[in-house]
Design an enzyme around this catalytic site. Structure first.
Site, PDB file in Angstrom:
ATOM      1  N   ASP A   1      -0.848   6.253  -5.850  1.00 31.93           N
ATOM      2  CA  ASP A   1      -1.913   7.249  -5.997  1.00 31.93           C
ATOM      3  C   ASP A   1      -1.460   8.283  -7.012  1.00 31.93           C
ATOM      4  OD1 ASP A   1      -3.782   6.457  -3.725  1.00 31.93           O
ATOM      5  OD2 ASP A   1      -1.885   6.671  -2.654  1.00 31.93           O
TER       6      ASP A   1
ATOM      7  N   HIS B   1      -0.726  10.871  -2.142  1.00 30.41           N
ATOM      8  CA  HIS B   1      -2.052  10.440  -1.706  1.00 30.41           C
ATOM      9  C   HIS B   1      -3.012  11.590  -1.458  1.00 30.41           C
ATOM     10  CE1 HIS B   1      -5.132   9.303   1.267  1.00 30.41           C
ATOM     11  NE2 HIS B   1      -5.205   8.192   0.542  1.00 30.41           N
TER      12      HIS B   1
ATOM     13  N   HIS C   1       0.821  -1.210   0.000  1.00 30.80           N
ATOM     14  CA  HIS C   1       0.000   0.000   0.000  1.00 30.80           C
ATOM     15  C   HIS C   1       0.861   1.269   0.000  1.00 30.80           C
ATOM     16  CE1 HIS C   1      -2.767   2.850   2.359  1.00 30.80           C
ATOM     17  NE2 HIS C   1      -3.365   2.659   1.186  1.00 30.80           N
ATOM     18  N   ARG C   2       0.774   2.026  -1.098  1.00 28.45           N
ATOM     19  CA  ARG C   2       1.614   3.221  -1.289  1.00 28.45           C
ATOM     20  C   ARG C   2       3.089   2.843  -1.202  1.00 28.45           C
ATOM     21  NH1 ARG C   2      -1.761   7.057   3.014  1.00 28.45           N
ATOM     22  NH2 ARG C   2      -3.816   6.289   2.407  1.00 28.45           N
TER      23      ARG C   2
ATOM     24  N   LYS D   1      -6.550   9.173  -8.058  1.00 26.59           N
ATOM     25  CA  LYS D   1      -6.925   9.850  -6.812  1.00 26.59           C
ATOM     26  C   LYS D   1      -7.660  11.160  -7.123  1.00 26.59           C
ATOM     27  CE  LYS D   1      -6.116   8.835  -3.255  1.00 26.59           C
ATOM     28  NZ  LYS D   1      -6.942   8.150  -2.223  1.00 26.59           N
TER      29      LYS D   1
ATOM     30  N   GLU E   1      -4.134   3.836  -8.462  1.00 24.98           N
ATOM     31  CA  GLU E   1      -5.356   4.513  -8.039  1.00 24.98           C
ATOM     32  C   GLU E   1      -5.411   5.907  -8.645  1.00 24.98           C
ATOM     33  OE1 GLU E   1      -7.836   6.238  -4.209  1.00 24.98           O
ATOM     34  OE2 GLU E   1      -6.282   4.723  -3.853  1.00 24.98           O
TER      35      GLU E   1
ATOM     36  N   ASP F   1       0.133  -2.143   4.498  1.00 27.25           N
ATOM     37  CA  ASP F   1       1.341  -1.341   4.741  1.00 27.25           C
ATOM     38  C   ASP F   1       2.529  -2.235   5.071  1.00 27.25           C
ATOM     39  OD1 ASP F   1      -0.272   0.876   4.437  1.00 27.25           O
ATOM     40  OD2 ASP F   1      -0.291   1.436   6.558  1.00 27.25           O
TER      41      ASP F   1
ATOM     42  N   GLU G   1       0.986  -0.408  -4.729  1.00 28.51           N
ATOM     43  CA  GLU G   1      -0.173   0.446  -4.980  1.00 28.51           C
ATOM     44  C   GLU G   1       0.284   1.893  -4.962  1.00 28.51           C
ATOM     45  OE1 GLU G   1      -3.649   2.953  -3.515  1.00 28.51           O
ATOM     46  OE2 GLU G   1      -1.758   2.498  -2.496  1.00 28.51           O
TER      47      GLU G   1
END
Length: 282
Positions: free
Chosen positions: A71, A84, A42-43, A145, A143, A269, A69
């Site tokens: 954004d 993000h 995640h990120r 955003k 994503e 994470d 992942e």
């Protein structure tokens, strides 16, 4: 007595020979089930490095995540950057809206010091920088955003992918998602061969089978907040022909809970909480 002992010993050894493979097989099945879970950093591996920076993406890659992942947002001069929040305040030393910065201006910000001194000087990466660094090395969950703030962002993302021949199903390593489901539809029209996902917050806790069927007309994944995931939701998503990657796991207990719910992937994470498995082709 000795003869009785010998007979009993042989019996126990024989039973053990039959029991041990059964136990091993059971353990192997359990491990196989866990290994089928797709691991999404995640990120990037954002528990270990500042989110949405090249350091976090590299850490996710090193930890053998199936996907990182990211954004994607857009600068004032129409360049795609990875961050993000719709402001730079939380994750850089600047203040203001992402869309009010030019690329040159946003690249001057420090996007690492807030996380730790060792990351001082980390920059806000561009989308193209990420693609060029990890193309073919790791899956990328993109994503879009707040796309409503950035007219044309879907076209720019599609163009960047097409330029790199990353818009084909055979690639198997690109998925595009958004909370803005109209944006997902638009992206699917631009990139029909790539899998897409709808993101779902807490308000989708009571999603109906009819709504899932509608999502399935343009999306391959229903990726909800992990707190609304139930066995019934997982079954409904699968019945609709989609996969489910909940977000965001931040503990081993949460990851284990999601394993038990039979999800297809976990957005986390902490990639170390999710067993490694090569990227599935979709």
């Amino acid at each position: 007595m000795k003869r009785l002992f010998s007979i009993l010993s042989i019996a126990f050894v024989s039973l053990g020979m039959f029991a041990m493979p059964a136990m091993a097989a059971e353990g192997e099945v359990s491990m196989r089930e866990q290994q089928q879970i797709i691991n999404v950093a995640h990120r990037g591996a954002s528990a270990h490095a500042p989110e949405n920076t090249m350091a976090a993406f590299e850490k996710g890659f090193e930890m053998k995540a199936d996907y990182v992942e990211i954004d994607v947002q857009m600068t004032k001069d129409g360049e795609l950057v990875l961050i993000h929040d719709t402001t730079v305040d939380r994750t850089t030393d600047g203040t203001g809206l992402v869309g009010d910065f030019t690329l040159e201006e946003i690249r001057q910000l420090d996007a690492g010091s807030w996380f730790g001194e060792e990351f001082a000087g980390e920059k806000v990466p561009t989308f193209e920088e990420l693609l060029d660094a990890y193309r073919g090395k790791v899956g990328i969950l993109i994503e879009l955003k707040a796309p409503e703030l950035y007219p044309g962002i879907e076209e720019k993302v599609a163009e960047a992918l097409k330029e790199r021949n990353m818009d084909k199903t055979a690639n198997g390593k690109i998925v595009i998602q958004s909370f803005n489901h109209e944006s997902v539809k638009k992206s699917k029209e631009l990139l029909p061969e790539l899998p897409h996902a709808v993101l779902a917050g807490m308000s989708w806790a009571d999603v109906t089978d009819e709504q899932l069927a509608e999502f399935a007309t343009y999306a391959d994944f229903f990726n909800p907040n992990m707190n609304i995931v139930t066995p019934e939701l997982v079954e409904s998503v699968h019945t609709a022909g989609m996969e489910i990657y909940p977000y965001t796991s931040r503990s081993e207990e949460q990851a284990k809970h999601l394993f038990d719910l039979n999800v297809d992937g976990i957005i986390t994470d902490y990639p170390e909480h999710v067993y490694y498995h090569p990227v599935k082709n979709h």
